[in-house]
Scaffold this motif. Structure first.
Motif, mmCIF file in Angstrom:
data_model
loop_
_atom_site.group_PDB
_atom_site.id
_atom_site.type_symbol
_atom_site.label_atom_id
_atom_site.label_comp_id
_atom_site.label_asym_id
_atom_site.label_seq_id
_atom_site.Cartn_x
_atom_site.Cartn_y
_atom_site.Cartn_z
ATOM 1 N N GLN A 56 0.850 -1.184 0.000
ATOM 2 C CA GLN A 56 0.000 0.000 0.000
ATOM 3 C C GLN A 56 0.887 1.237 0.000
ATOM 4 O O GLN A 56 1.691 1.425 0.920
ATOM 5 C CB GLN A 56 -0.901 -0.012 1.249
ATOM 6 C CG GLN A 56 -1.799 1.193 1.351
ATOM 7 C CD GLN A 56 -2.529 1.264 2.685
ATOM 8 O OE1 GLN A 56 -2.482 0.333 3.497
ATOM 9 N NE2 GLN A 56 -3.178 2.381 2.935
ATOM 10 N N GLN A 57 0.764 2.023 -1.024
ATOM 11 C CA GLN A 57 1.613 3.212 -1.109
ATOM 12 C C GLN A 57 1.260 4.180 0.015
ATOM 13 O O GLN A 57 0.084 4.394 0.320
ATOM 14 C CB GLN A 57 1.420 3.901 -2.462
ATOM 15 C CG GLN A 57 2.009 3.134 -3.628
ATOM 16 C CD GLN A 57 3.522 2.952 -3.494
ATOM 17 O OE1 GLN A 57 4.251 3.904 -3.233
ATOM 18 N NE2 GLN A 57 3.995 1.732 -3.650
ATOM 19 N N PRO A 58 2.267 4.771 0.638
ATOM 20 C CA PRO A 58 1.970 5.767 1.675
ATOM 21 C C PRO A 58 1.332 6.994 1.043
ATOM 22 O O PRO A 58 1.552 7.262 -0.141
ATOM 23 C CB PRO A 58 3.361 6.102 2.251
ATOM 24 C CG PRO A 58 4.319 5.735 1.176
ATOM 25 C CD PRO A 58 3.708 4.604 0.414
ATOM 26 N N PRO A 59 0.526 7.741 1.806
ATOM 27 C CA PRO A 59 -0.035 8.981 1.251
ATOM 28 C C PRO A 59 1.090 9.902 0.785
ATOM 29 O O PRO A 59 2.145 9.971 1.421
ATOM 30 C CB PRO A 59 -0.780 9.592 2.442
ATOM 31 C CG PRO A 59 -1.039 8.454 3.363
ATOM 32 C CD PRO A 59 0.106 7.505 3.182
ATOM 33 N N PHE A 60 0.875 10.594 -0.316
ATOM 34 C CA PHE A 60 1.858 11.521 -0.891
ATOM 35 C C PHE A 60 3.222 10.840 -1.078
ATOM 36 O O PHE A 60 4.216 11.222 -0.455
ATOM 37 C CB PHE A 60 2.010 12.765 -0.017
ATOM 38 C CG PHE A 60 0.690 13.379 0.357
ATOM 39 C CD1 PHE A 60 -0.207 13.788 -0.603
ATOM 40 C CD2 PHE A 60 0.327 13.513 1.686
ATOM 41 C CE1 PHE A 60 -1.438 14.330 -0.261
ATOM 42 C CE2 PHE A 60 -0.900 14.061 2.043
ATOM 43 C CZ PHE A 60 -1.778 14.468 1.069
ATOM 44 N N PRO A 61 3.272 9.800 -1.901
ATOM 45 C CA PRO A 61 4.503 9.007 -2.037
ATOM 46 C C PRO A 61 5.724 9.807 -2.480
ATOM 47 O O PRO A 61 6.838 9.526 -2.025
ATOM 48 C CB PRO A 61 4.147 7.940 -3.070
ATOM 49 C CG PRO A 61 2.889 8.396 -3.709
ATOM 50 C CD PRO A 61 2.183 9.269 -2.744
ATOM 51 N N ASP A 62 5.524 10.816 -3.352
ATOM 52 C CA ASP A 62 6.681 11.622 -3.772
ATOM 53 C C ASP A 62 7.238 12.411 -2.599
ATOM 54 O O ASP A 62 8.453 12.543 -2.435
ATOM 55 C CB ASP A 62 6.282 12.576 -4.910
ATOM 56 C CG ASP A 62 5.968 11.809 -6.184
ATOM 57 O OD1 ASP A 62 6.407 10.644 -6.284
ATOM 58 O OD2 ASP A 62 5.289 12.359 -7.057
ATOM 59 N N PHE A 63 6.330 12.948 -1.805
ATOM 60 C CA PHE A 63 6.758 13.691 -0.619
ATOM 61 C C PHE A 63 7.458 12.758 0.361
ATOM 62 O O PHE A 63 8.418 13.139 1.030
ATOM 63 C CB PHE A 63 5.533 14.338 0.037
ATOM 64 C CG PHE A 63 5.856 15.192 1.226
ATOM 65 C CD1 PHE A 63 6.863 16.153 1.178
ATOM 66 C CD2 PHE A 63 5.147 15.051 2.411
ATOM 67 C CE1 PHE A 63 7.148 16.937 2.281
ATOM 68 C CE2 PHE A 63 5.424 15.826 3.515
ATOM 69 C CZ PHE A 63 6.437 16.780 3.447
ATOM 70 N N PHE A 64 6.970 11.519 0.419
ATOM 71 C CA PHE A 64 7.581 10.499 1.275
ATOM 72 C C PHE A 64 9.066 10.357 0.920
ATOM 73 O O PHE A 64 9.939 10.395 1.784
ATOM 74 C CB PHE A 64 6.848 9.173 1.077
ATOM 75 C CG PHE A 64 7.324 8.053 1.958
ATOM 76 C CD1 PHE A 64 6.786 7.853 3.212
ATOM 77 C CD2 PHE A 64 8.317 7.177 1.525
ATOM 78 C CE1 PHE A 64 7.221 6.816 4.026
ATOM 79 C CE2 PHE A 64 8.764 6.141 2.327
ATOM 80 C CZ PHE A 64 8.200 5.962 3.584
ATOM 81 N N ASN A 65 9.341 10.227 -0.370
ATOM 82 C CA ASN A 65 10.740 10.076 -0.812
ATOM 83 C C ASN A 65 11.551 11.337 -0.561
ATOM 84 O O ASN A 65 12.689 11.281 -0.098
ATOM 85 C CB ASN A 65 10.778 9.750 -2.306
ATOM 86 C CG ASN A 65 10.450 8.300 -2.585
ATOM 87 O OD1 ASN A 65 9.566 7.736 -1.965
ATOM 88 N ND2 ASN A 65 11.150 7.702 -3.532
ATOM 89 N N SER A 66 10.947 12.488 -0.867
ATOM 90 C CA SER A 66 11.724 13.730 -0.738
ATOM 91 C C SER A 66 12.052 14.034 0.719
ATOM 92 O O SER A 66 13.099 14.582 1.035
ATOM 93 C CB SER A 66 10.985 14.896 -1.393
ATOM 94 O OG SER A 66 9.791 15.167 -0.707
ATOM 95 N N ARG A 67 11.144 13.641 1.629
ATOM 96 C CA ARG A 67 11.428 13.851 3.053
ATOM 97 C C ARG A 67 12.627 13.010 3.486
ATOM 98 O O ARG A 67 13.471 13.456 4.273
ATOM 99 C CB ARG A 67 10.206 13.465 3.898
ATOM 100 C CG ARG A 67 9.211 14.586 4.114
ATOM 101 C CD ARG A 67 9.657 15.553 5.196
ATOM 102 N NE ARG A 67 9.879 14.901 6.480
ATOM 103 C CZ ARG A 67 8.949 14.733 7.401
ATOM 104 N NH1 ARG A 67 7.726 15.164 7.188
ATOM 105 N NH2 ARG A 67 9.225 14.143 8.556
ATOM 106 N N ILE A 68 12.679 11.789 2.997
ATOM 107 C CA ILE A 68 13.809 10.914 3.342
ATOM 108 C C ILE A 68 15.097 11.491 2.780
ATOM 109 O O ILE A 68 16.108 11.597 3.475
ATOM 110 C CB ILE A 68 13.571 9.484 2.807
ATOM 111 C CG1 ILE A 68 12.418 8.823 3.569
ATOM 112 C CG2 ILE A 68 14.828 8.639 2.917
ATOM 113 C CD1 ILE A 68 11.945 7.529 2.971
ATOM 114 N N GLU A 69 15.040 11.914 1.529
ATOM 115 C CA GLU A 69 16.244 12.467 0.894
ATOM 116 C C GLU A 69 16.704 13.714 1.632
ATOM 117 O O GLU A 69 17.895 13.912 1.863
ATOM 118 C CB GLU A 69 15.956 12.785 -0.571
ATOM 119 C CG GLU A 69 17.206 13.214 -1.324
ATOM 120 C CD GLU A 69 16.950 13.427 -2.800
ATOM 121 O OE1 GLU A 69 15.924 12.955 -3.309
ATOM 122 O OE2 GLU A 69 17.783 14.091 -3.424
#
Lengths: 191, 211
Positions: A56-69
């Protein structure tokens, strides 16, 4: 010959293969209750996977990645650690905790002793360009810094038109040095 | 950049499936390549998030904890030797993050059933080790109702039991992979799964018998 419990458990889950699988299959042929149980397990998994998401993709998946980066780009975090923490680092870490606690206690005591006059709030400008995130798709963002980096324009294209009745509340800025403006047209919002 | 990297990996790794294996992205990430790590995050965030959400039953907490998993994984990436699959290794980190969170929230064991306190007399002795799946629902309403009941039943399990059911029956892990991901022995995993399914069988008995 009856297989061991571990082998039987693996067989029930379909985790055996080759001769071991064939051996247990031959033995289980005379045990319909085990064949039924294996079938029930298989159907149960299908049933469960039908209602409980395995992916299940987390809400706002792009934001999820950018927060980690963003978190990983902070200083001293841009390289994975190659070795476990050394004893020296561990020693420093142990020393840092009481030192930090002592420092906090000292600051607290100083805070109770002195009451400085209220000072003007200082706003520190960030050197990095701002990261702009929107959950809407189809919105493009352009960040433009003026010469000397004394002003920034953020242009959002693709947003719905803002109603005339919308009033932008007052926002903070650097007194005397910077200003905040919201300029809109039906297709573009500019800060 | 990813296209170029994928092409390079395809040339190096072969396979011909067009899908670049995790191993190659991992090697790049271990050298400090954040773009390669971003690809790994994209590949695995869905499974990690789903697993954690099913463990903590809260989307916002699951989002934050999933972030923690990938940040911790980056820091630990240098120690990843590739003995297990990258996904199994990630689930091991997820396990640690979730259990740390549970400990901090002090909810582990409170009001929930676990191996030690579960009253075995409540287990129907005639029950099989898996719930019956006869007469499965065939329309959306019944499906949603079933989902709610199964989620409620899972929530009544202890975290240890819930985790093995999710890893085995939902994620499709092998026993050995679950043992690696949870840091338990194979026997412990088998035992937990057996009792967890028995509890689910009991908790869902009325649901299935009504059909």
């Amino acid at each position: 010959m009856k297989p061991g419990d571990e082998i039987l458990a693996l067989w029930l889950e379909g985790e055996l293969d080759g001769p071991q699988q064939a051996e247990v299959d031959a033995w289980a042929a005379a045990h319909p209750e085990l064949l039924a149980e294996r079938e029930a397990i298989s159907l149960w998994k299908v049933d469960l996977r039908g209602v409980i998401a395995a992916d299940q993709q987390p809400p706002f998946p792009d934001f999820f990645n950018s927060r980690i980066e963003q978190a990983l780009r902070q200083p001293a975090q841009t390289q994975p650690r190659q070795n476990p923490a050394s004893q020296i680092r561990s020693w420093w870490r142990n020393l840092a905790v009481p030192a930090l606690a002592a420092g906090m206690a000292l600051c607290f005591w100083l805070g109770t002793e002195f009451r400085p006059a209220p000072a003007a709030v200082t706003v520190v400008a960030l050197k990095e360009p701002p990261a702009v995130y929107t959950p809407l798709s189809g919105v493009t963002v352009e960040v433009v810094s003026t010469a000397g980096n004394d002003g920034t324009v953020i242009v959002l294209e693709g947003l719905a038109a803002m109603p005339d009745s919308l009033e932008v509340p007052e926002t903070s800025g650097i007194p005397g040095e910077s200003s905040f403006k919201l300029v809109t047209n039906p297709d573009t919002v500019t800060f | 950049m990813h296209g170029q990297l994928a092409s390079e990996f395809s040339d190096a790794g072969g396979g011909g499936s067009g899908e670049v294996s995790d191993d190659l992205w991992v090697k790049r990430a271990q050298q400090g390549d954040l773009k390669a790590y971003d690809e790994l995050v994209t590949r695995h965030r869905g499974k990690v998030f789903a697993m954690i959400r099913n463990m903590v039953h809260n989307e916002a907490d699951a989002w934050d904890l999933s972030q923690d998993v990938f940040i911790k994984a980056w820091h630990a990436l240098g120690g990843f030797e590739g003995k297990a699959k990258f996904s199994t290794w990630l689930f091991r980190i997820s396990h640690n993050v979730v259990y740390d969170w549970l400990r901090k929230r002090k909810i582990q064991g409170e009001g929930e059933l676990n191996d030690e306190i579960f009253n075995s007399s409540r287990i129907d002795p005639s029950s099989m080790t898996t719930p019956s799946v006869a007469d499965r629902p065939d329309h959306a309403l019944a499906h949603d109702e079933l989902r709610r009941k199964i989620e409620r039943a899972l929530a009544h399990l202890s975290p240890d039991h819930r985790e093995v059911v999710l890893l085995k029956d939902v994620q499709g892990f092998a026993y050995k992979e679950i043992a690696d991901a949870t840091g338990c022995s194979l026997g412990t995993v088998m035992s937990r799964l057996y009792y967890a399914r028995q509890k689910l069988q009991t908790l869902l008995k009325d649901e299935y018998e009504a059909r």
